[in-house]
Design a protein around this motif. Structure first.
Motif, mmCIF file in Angstrom:
data_model
loop_
_atom_site.group_PDB
_atom_site.id
_atom_site.type_symbol
_atom_site.label_atom_id
_atom_site.label_comp_id
_atom_site.label_asym_id
_atom_site.label_seq_id
_atom_site.Cartn_x
_atom_site.Cartn_y
_atom_site.Cartn_z
ATOM 1 N N MET A 115 0.737 -1.317 0.138
ATOM 2 C CA MET A 115 0.066 -0.276 0.025
ATOM 3 C C MET A 115 1.092 1.473 -0.235
ATOM 4 N N LYS A 116 0.308 2.255 -0.671
ATOM 5 C CA LYS A 116 0.876 3.375 -0.506
ATOM 6 C C LYS A 116 1.271 4.432 0.944
ATOM 7 N N VAL A 117 2.307 4.552 0.881
ATOM 8 C CA VAL A 117 2.217 5.823 2.341
ATOM 9 C C VAL A 117 2.755 7.084 1.506
ATOM 10 N N VAL A 118 1.622 8.396 2.062
ATOM 11 C CA VAL A 118 1.880 9.595 1.528
ATOM 12 C C VAL A 118 2.036 10.845 2.993
ATOM 13 N N LEU A 119 3.642 10.923 3.148
ATOM 14 C CA LEU A 119 3.997 11.727 3.923
ATOM 15 C C LEU A 119 4.144 13.047 3.920
ATOM 16 N N PHE A 120 3.649 13.859 4.881
ATOM 17 C CA PHE A 120 3.396 15.163 4.625
ATOM 18 C C PHE A 120 4.882 16.079 5.389
ATOM 19 N N CYS A 121 5.596 16.297 5.013
ATOM 20 C CA CYS A 121 6.818 16.525 5.316
ATOM 21 C C CYS A 121 7.413 17.939 4.983
ATOM 22 N N GLY A 122 6.550 19.052 4.817
ATOM 23 C CA GLY A 122 7.337 20.021 4.486
ATOM 24 C C GLY A 122 6.556 21.799 4.904
ATOM 25 N N GLY A 123 6.179 21.389 6.602
ATOM 26 C CA GLY A 123 5.444 22.037 6.694
ATOM 27 C C GLY A 123 6.566 22.900 7.385
ATOM 28 N N LEU A 124 6.480 24.356 8.133
ATOM 29 C CA LEU A 124 7.628 24.663 9.107
ATOM 30 C C LEU A 124 7.981 24.391 10.312
ATOM 31 N N GLY A 125 7.020 23.593 10.677
ATOM 32 C CA GLY A 125 7.064 23.495 12.057
ATOM 33 C C GLY A 125 7.922 23.993 12.980
ATOM 34 N N MET A 126 6.711 26.165 13.657
ATOM 35 C CA MET A 126 7.425 26.371 14.323
ATOM 36 C C MET A 126 7.228 26.504 15.491
ATOM 37 N N ARG A 127 6.375 25.723 16.058
ATOM 38 C CA ARG A 127 6.913 24.852 17.807
ATOM 39 C C ARG A 127 7.765 24.357 17.860
ATOM 40 N N MET A 128 8.945 23.799 16.956
ATOM 41 C CA MET A 128 9.923 22.993 16.795
ATOM 42 C C MET A 128 11.391 23.288 16.820
ATOM 43 N N ARG A 129 10.590 25.566 16.805
ATOM 44 C CA ARG A 129 12.147 25.583 16.639
ATOM 45 C C ARG A 129 12.832 26.074 17.674
ATOM 46 N N ASP A 130 14.672 25.387 18.100
ATOM 47 C CA ASP A 130 15.572 25.688 18.730
ATOM 48 C C ASP A 130 16.667 26.590 18.843
ATOM 49 N N GLY A 131 16.191 27.413 17.839
ATOM 50 C CA GLY A 131 16.932 28.621 17.667
ATOM 51 C C GLY A 131 18.388 28.152 16.973
ATOM 52 N N ALA A 147 7.323 0.622 6.816
ATOM 53 C CA ALA A 147 8.324 -0.813 6.041
ATOM 54 C C ALA A 147 7.890 -1.969 6.697
ATOM 55 N N HIS A 148 7.795 -1.425 8.288
ATOM 56 C CA HIS A 148 8.076 -3.105 9.326
ATOM 57 C C HIS A 148 6.476 -3.710 8.751
ATOM 58 N N TYR A 149 5.409 -2.949 8.566
ATOM 59 C CA TYR A 149 4.564 -3.673 7.636
ATOM 60 C C TYR A 149 4.216 -4.286 6.273
ATOM 61 N N GLY A 150 5.856 -3.899 5.746
ATOM 62 C CA GLY A 150 5.237 -4.406 4.090
ATOM 63 C C GLY A 150 4.946 -3.118 3.631
ATOM 64 N N HIS A 151 4.874 -1.638 3.643
ATOM 65 C CA HIS A 151 4.448 -0.816 3.671
ATOM 66 C C HIS A 151 5.886 0.379 2.823
ATOM 67 N N ARG A 152 5.827 0.246 1.693
ATOM 68 C CA ARG A 152 7.783 1.062 1.637
ATOM 69 C C ARG A 152 7.120 0.605 0.356
ATOM 70 N N ASP A 207 14.808 -1.530 -0.240
ATOM 71 C CA ASP A 207 14.146 -1.879 -0.717
ATOM 72 C C ASP A 207 12.754 -1.159 -1.076
ATOM 73 N N TRP A 208 13.295 -0.097 -0.251
ATOM 74 C CA TRP A 208 12.001 1.035 -0.822
ATOM 75 C C TRP A 208 11.724 1.767 -2.055
ATOM 76 N N ILE A 241 9.049 -0.368 16.398
ATOM 77 C CA ILE A 241 8.619 -2.264 16.386
ATOM 78 C C ILE A 241 9.529 -3.053 15.545
ATOM 79 N N TRP A 242 10.746 -2.202 14.532
ATOM 80 C CA TRP A 242 11.366 -2.835 13.795
ATOM 81 C C TRP A 242 12.540 -3.490 14.940
ATOM 82 N N ASP A 243 12.409 -3.104 15.581
ATOM 83 C CA ASP A 243 13.813 -3.772 16.556
ATOM 84 C C ASP A 243 13.493 -3.924 17.880
ATOM 85 N N PRO A 244 13.047 -5.529 18.235
ATOM 86 C CA PRO A 244 12.881 -5.912 19.661
ATOM 87 C C PRO A 244 13.698 -5.632 20.389
ATOM 88 N N GLU A 245 15.246 -5.267 20.498
ATOM 89 C CA GLU A 245 15.854 -4.687 22.277
ATOM 90 C C GLU A 245 14.843 -3.733 22.168
#
Length: 286
Positions: A1-17, A42-47, A93-94, A256-260
């Motif tokens: 299944m295809k995965v759409v990721l929104f990764c273009g925001g400014l993220g102003m609350r994340m600003r640390d200067g 990817a762990h669940y096969g959606h790559r 495999d992505w 979840i891809w890393d059991p330890e």
């Protein structure tokens, strides 16, 4: 299944200067938030990923164009550092599609601009790319497939550490309730969508406030997957620092891809110990 990721925001609350990259590129351990979210799928096969880029697009592109597998995998180095033999790989495999969806576009408009990549799919996944969880994705998908809903979202308890105060007419407090104990849920940022969502999403609109809240919810076409397990946002510097500290302690429920690191190995060992040794019938002569 295809995965759409929104990764273009400014993220102003994340600003640390100091840092200036997009929020999903904030580091948690050796890798950015975006990578952790992608490893979950990817762990669940959606790559097959579609990245909706905007602010800081070059940072996202450079990360993948210069990806170093040795940062998160064991390997053998030989021949004067000229030969590297990896024991495992992360992204070999992505399939990752990079799309410029505008500098100031709301989430709904970013989704509209990648419509051509998902409109022929029966359904697809979507994510804000800045929230982490160990929610059982296969179960979420199964419930959605069995429904007639056009959209589904992960619903989680309110994450605020604040308290709600009930006040009587005399001004005295009658009850104090932690936000997490309220009988309410918040949007956890993990979506499953059918292409019909584009029929109720207009140019320049937001996915949740316009398409989902104003149009699909009144039609009873939105499914919620309620989950009280691990879920964590990374909206602020404080939250990101907490995730980073958890990573360095080896306490990472979302991995979840890393059991330890996720604790799955310890849980399996504890379950085995609790069950006790298996009953073995003595063989002949014993």
């Amino acid at each position: 299944m295809k995965v759409v990721l929104f990764c273009g925001g400014l993220g102003m609350r994340m600003r640390d200067g100091v840092s200036s990259g997009p929020k999903p590129m904030a580091m948690v351990g050796e890798r950015p938030l975006l990578w952790h979210v992608m490893r979950y799928y990817a762990h669940y096969g959606h790559r097959d990923f579609i990245l909706c880029l905007g602010y800081g697009a070059s940072a996202v592109k450079d990360f993948f164009l210069n990806y170093d597998e040795t940062r998160s995998n064991d390997f053998v180095l030989e021949n004067g550092a000229r030969d590297v033999q990896l024991f495992s790989k992360d992204i070999s495999d992505w399939r990752v599609t990079f799309v410029d969806t505008g500098l100031n576009s709301p989430i709904g408009e970013r989704l509209r601009r990648v419509r051509r990549f998902v409109q022929d799919e029966p359904m697809f996944l979507a994510n804000y790319a800045d929230v982490l969880t160990n929610a059982p994705l296969p179960d979420m998908i199964e419930r959605f497939q069995a429904s007639s809903a056009e959209a589904a979202l992960l619903a989680v308890p309110p994450q605020s550490s604040h308290h709600v105060v009930d006040i009587g007419e005399d001004g005295l407090i009658t009850q104090v309730t932690p936000m997490r104990d309220l009988r309410q849920w918040e949007n956890g940022g993990y979506f499953i969508l059918r292409p019909g969502v584009f029929d109720v999403l207009n140019e320049g609109e937001d996915l949740v406030e316009d398409a989902i809240m104003r149009r699909l919810v009144p039609q009873r076409r939105v499914l919620a997957y309620s989950y009280k397990g691990y879920w964590s946002p990374a909206d602020t510097v404080k939250e990101r620092v907490q995730l980073d500290e958890m990573y360095h302690r080896g306490n990472c429920p979302w991995m979840i891809w890393d059991p330890e690191r996720s604790g799955a190995a310890a849980a399996t060992a504890a379950g085995t110990a609790a069950a006790g040794p298996a009953n073995v019938s003595p063989g002949p002569g014993r």
